[in-house]
Design a protein around this motif. Structure first.
Motif: not given
Length: 833
Positions: A215-237
């Motif tokens: 049990s962690w406050p949802e907003h704390v998890i969200t803040m960490q998630r935003n901070w880590i900031g994972r984005s999926e995509g592609a690397e293109v040369v």
RNA sequence: GCCGGAGUGGCGGAAUUGGCAUACGCGAUCGACUCAAAAUCGAUUGCCCUGACGGGCUUGUGGGUUCGAGUCCCACCUCCGGCACCA
């Protein structure tokens, strides 16, 4: 005798200190309670600077209430305390006053320690630690070396955030709105050799393991998630043929590749100079890069800033269609994120669109669709939504989401790209050019090095700690003050025995606080940082409590350390804190307290005037503890009034009643007995349901109020007296987690027992149910009458009672009852037309 | 812009599963005690109409579902917190 908190509080504090009441033993030690389940209750350790403030009072009052409750619910509670005693404020104070940081810090620790004692917090003081002591930082250094060996600590040159005022580098996390978190000075960027921890390696696990938390406050998890900031995509040369250079870019929108009409490099891009050397663009580019370099991060990030940039006179080839597109340098591309280069798709990205407008570059639409809510140009661009592909060769007509996968697959086949994940999270910069911290335990040895580059040689574990030397001048001059301690810096290489010099940077204090919760478990261990079996027994922390201001920094670093230490095989848990409670901030006159505003509240003054019990109970009663609250003196007095009422009730009850059996009580005696059981039930449920301390305390207030209301009728007979005694002792027992001294005193006077040795009371279900209920009668959903009805009454009986009411009859007159709703034990609703 | 949280009396707040809105505390008014004040004890206290009995209204706004909505659904407004030229 009037309520005298000073006398009562001193008395019980002496008992608890004398008997070491709150100390618990480790497995294998004498006194170890193996039969009880363990519960590790922990508040964030304080940074000892000056005096404790109200934030501390709230944190420890809340944590202590939880610790007391769990003890009496049958848990073996470990509840330790320590001091996060390295850090900048002590050092800045030293620079100002000349007082050595150690002295100021130790004076502050003594003051905190004394006040926590006066607050009556139930701490196992035998486990106290302070992070500035060699006995502690020896193991901080040991952990550093473990990380170094695993390649998780490394040294490299990197653009770093530099605070000119504190003359030190800062972690990204310590830069707020382009300013130093500590002193508010605008930070500047510098390229420096620094130590980092490879937290990015754990980015995915830090995200995935939110699932392991109870049990962690949802907003704390969200803040960490935003901070880590994972984005999926592609690397293109993209390739620049003229210069013979490849430029990889990261994009989350490979489906828009055919819409790329230009290409942008960050001003700090390492290939930039080479790319324009000797060309017409060279002068203009250099000028632009220098101008940008002089700007602060804040200026550069300003929201309404116009796009700027300079053409490079070069082109790159778009791998999907072979098209040559022009290159620019522009400061809206950041070197810290992705590869420091982007493909620009103005039709589908608002920033690229702005830039294209400014520089009159072509805008090519490759996804159809409209997006009516947002301001767009006549063609509906830029468009960030989904739709069918267009102008994209053989991908035309496909939905853009399908095209996304197809394009990435094709790029991979051609060797021009691949799926990629990018994080906003950067590696943790841990070195500080400051004095008051744990020295980084490595030396630089020319002899062991190669080609003029000295080797980094770790100090062997058996030579730890690398003690912090005494120096005269703490002021930073762009390098660590430790550099001035020439005798200390000059040392012997542990590898070759030749001359070497010590690393003069110290560690970020967040390193110290990333593992302290493990050291508490085995604080006296001189052989190891902790005994594995002991740590396995107590971890994880079952309930962690602290301010939400640590939602990102401290909590994420501690999570990272725990995972790294588990990977090293020295810990068994993946997450340090199973449950987190983030307390809200207390304000004064609606504003954050600060010395400059002059609206600070000193807990010491209130403890002096009203007693610790009042101060502690007040901060728990202000409102739900996870929310903030505004401190008012009237509110404090209200709580003090309540505790005084309990005290006076105790005195009267002690004098006028005898202990006895309250079982067969009738009438008002039974009413009060039932109220006491109601309060027990309510308090127990609210304790467990979040930490609704304000309603727990309100329930005890009700019990005390009812005791006052009924007492004069009960003093006469023995059963009534016994109930009063029971009710008052119960109130004391329930208020004990918040007001431990008064709770202990009242409970002992009325029962002869020590309340903390008594199990938490349990309500008798027979007394929670009553014979009659208040039946609510509604007509068309509107309340028309309340009738006392037998609790067991059935539907028909309740309907009869309802219809029999004169008040109800008035509203039924001349109308048809079309529907009858009966909720047994609660309400009757008659629907009429 | 994205993410999270919150809007209830004069104020802090309560209402657990859709069933008595405003528990508890503060503040205010009145009374008892007192030469007096403080402290204490007791009573009243959401708003409006009414002399009273009684009635109407009320949980940010507007709609909806339901016998019944602070609580559920839709749309919106405001405030607080976090992130933010993050490709």
């Amino acid at each position: 005798m009037a309520y005298d908190p000073k006398q009562i509080e001193r008395k019980w504090q002496a008992v608890w200190a004398e008997e070491r009441t709150w100390e618990v033993a480790n497995p294998g030690q004498p006194g170890y309670e193996g039969s009880k389940p363990k519960s590790y209750v922990l508040e964030m350790l304080p940074y000892p600077s000056g005096e404790p403030h109200v934030g501390h009072l709230k944190c420890y009052a809340v944590g202590d209430a939880i610790a007391h409750f769990r003890r009496r619910r049958g848990f073996e509670v470990i509840h330790p305390m320590g001091f996060d005693s390295f850090g900048l404020p002590a050092e800045n104070n030293a620079i100002k006053t000349g007082e050595p940081p150690r002295e100021a810090t130790e004076r502050s620790i003594a003051s905190f320690r004394r006040q926590f004692g006066e607050w009556g917090i139930s701490i196992d003081w035998s486990r106290q630690l302070a992070t500035h002591t060699p006995e502690y930082y020896r193991w901080t250094q040991w952990i550093f070396l473990q990380l170094f060996e695993k390649g998780l600590a490394y040294r490299t040159e990197a653009p770093v955030q530099w605070c000119p005022k504190d003359a030190t580098v800062l972690a990204n996390e310590q830069v707020v709105d382009g300013r130093c978190e500590r002193c508010g000075t605008e930070v500047v960027q510098r390229n420096l050799e620094q130590w980092f921890f490879r937290i990015t390696e754990y980015a995915d696990r830090l995200l995935a393991d939110f699932d392991r938390l109870e049990s962690w406050p949802e907003h704390v998890i969200t803040m960490q998630r935003n901070w880590i900031g994972r984005s999926e995509g592609a690397e293109v040369v993209f390739r620049c043929e003229e210069a013979g250079l490849d430029f990889p870019v990261f994009t989350t929108r490979p489906d828009t590749l055919f819409g790329a009409t230009f290409f942008v490099l960050a001003p700090e891009h390492p290939e930039l100079e080479r790319l324009v050397a000797g060309t017409e663009a060279e002068e203009a580019v250099r000028e632009y890069v220098n101008r940008v370099g002089r700007e602060s991060a804040e200026e550069r990030g300003a929201e309404d800033r116009e796009k700027t940039g300079v053409p490079l006179g070069r082109t790159v080839v778009n791998p999907v269609n072979g098209e040559e597109i022009p290159m620019y340098v522009a400061d809206y591309v950041l070197m810290e994120y992705g590869t420091g280069a982007i493909m620009a798709v103005p039709a589908h990205d608002s920033r690229d669109y702005e830039f294209a407008q400014r520089f009159e570059l072509p805008v090519r639409r490759v996804i159809e669709g409209t997006d009516p809510d947002v301001a767009r140009d006549a063609a509906g661009l830029p468009y960030a939504g989904d739709g069918p592909m267009t102008g994209s060769g053989r991908f035309d007509g496909k939905g853009n989401r399908d095209a996304y996968a197809a394009i990435v697959a094709w790029l991979e086949e051609e060797g021009r790209g691949r799926p990629a994940v990018n994080f906003r999270l950067r590696d943790w910069l841990v070195s500080r050019q400051r004095y008051w911290g744990a020295p980084i335990p490595v030396v630089y040895c020319e002899g062991c090095g190669e080609a003029g580059t000295p080797a980094i040689v770790p100090v062997p574990a058996e030579q730890l700690p690398v003690e912090l030397p005494e120096v005269e001048d703490y002021a930073p001059q762009g390098k660590s003050p430790l550099a001035a301690a020439a005798d200390w810096v000059a040392t012997e290489c542990p590898r070759c025995g030749g001359p070497a010099r010590r690393e003069t940077d110290t560690m970020d204090t967040f390193v110290d606080s990333s593992w302290y919760f493990v050291r508490y478990l085995d604080p006296g261990n001189g052989e190891a940082a902790w005994d594995r079996a002991v740590a396995d027994h107590w971890l994880p922390v079952d309930q962690y409590i602290g301010g939400v201001e640590h939602a990102i920094l401290h909590l994420m670093y501690a999570r990272f350390f725990t995972k790294a230490l588990a990977d090293l095989g020295v810990l068994d848990v993946q997450e340090p804190f199973a449950n987190l409670f983030a307390q809200g901030m207390i304000t004064r006159d609606g504003a954050k307290m600060s010395k400059s505003k002059g609206n600070t509240v000193s807990p010491g003054e209130y403890v002096e005037r009203y007693g610790a019990d009042t101060a502690r109970t007040y901060v728990c009663f202000m409102g739900p503890p996870e929310r903030g609250g505004d401190w008012t003196d009237e509110g404090v007095e209200g709580v003090n009034r309540f505790l005084s009422r309990l005290w006076r009730l105790c005195e009267e009850v002690e004098e006028r009643t005898e202990p006895g059996d309250a079982g067969g009580a009738e009438g008002e005696a039974r009413e009060l007995l039932a109220k006491a059981h109601w309060a027990v039930d309510k308090a127990t449920r609210d304790f467990q349901r979040g930490f609704q301390f304000n309603t727990v305390i309100a329930a005890v207030m009700e019990l005390v109020n009812d005791s006052y209301r009924l007492k004069d009728g009960l003093f006469g007979d023995p059963a009534g007296g016994a109930v009063l005694r029971f009710a008052t002792a119960t109130a004391a027992s329930l208020i004990f987690p918040f007001a431990p001294h008064l709770g202990a005193e009242v409970h002992q006077r009325l029962t002869g027992e020590r309340v903390w040795e008594q199990p938490w009371p349990v309500a008798d279900p027979a007394l929670l149910a009553s014979d009659t209920v208040t039946l609510v009668v509604q007509v068309n959903g509107k309340l028309r009458d309340r009738i006392e009805a037998p609790a067991e009454a059935g539907k028909e009986e309740l309907l009869g009672l309802a219809r029999g009411s004169e008040k109800v009859a008035r509203h039924l007159d001349g109308k048809d009852v079309v529907k009858e709703i009966v909720v047994p034990g609660k309400l009757v609703n008659l629907v009429v037309r």
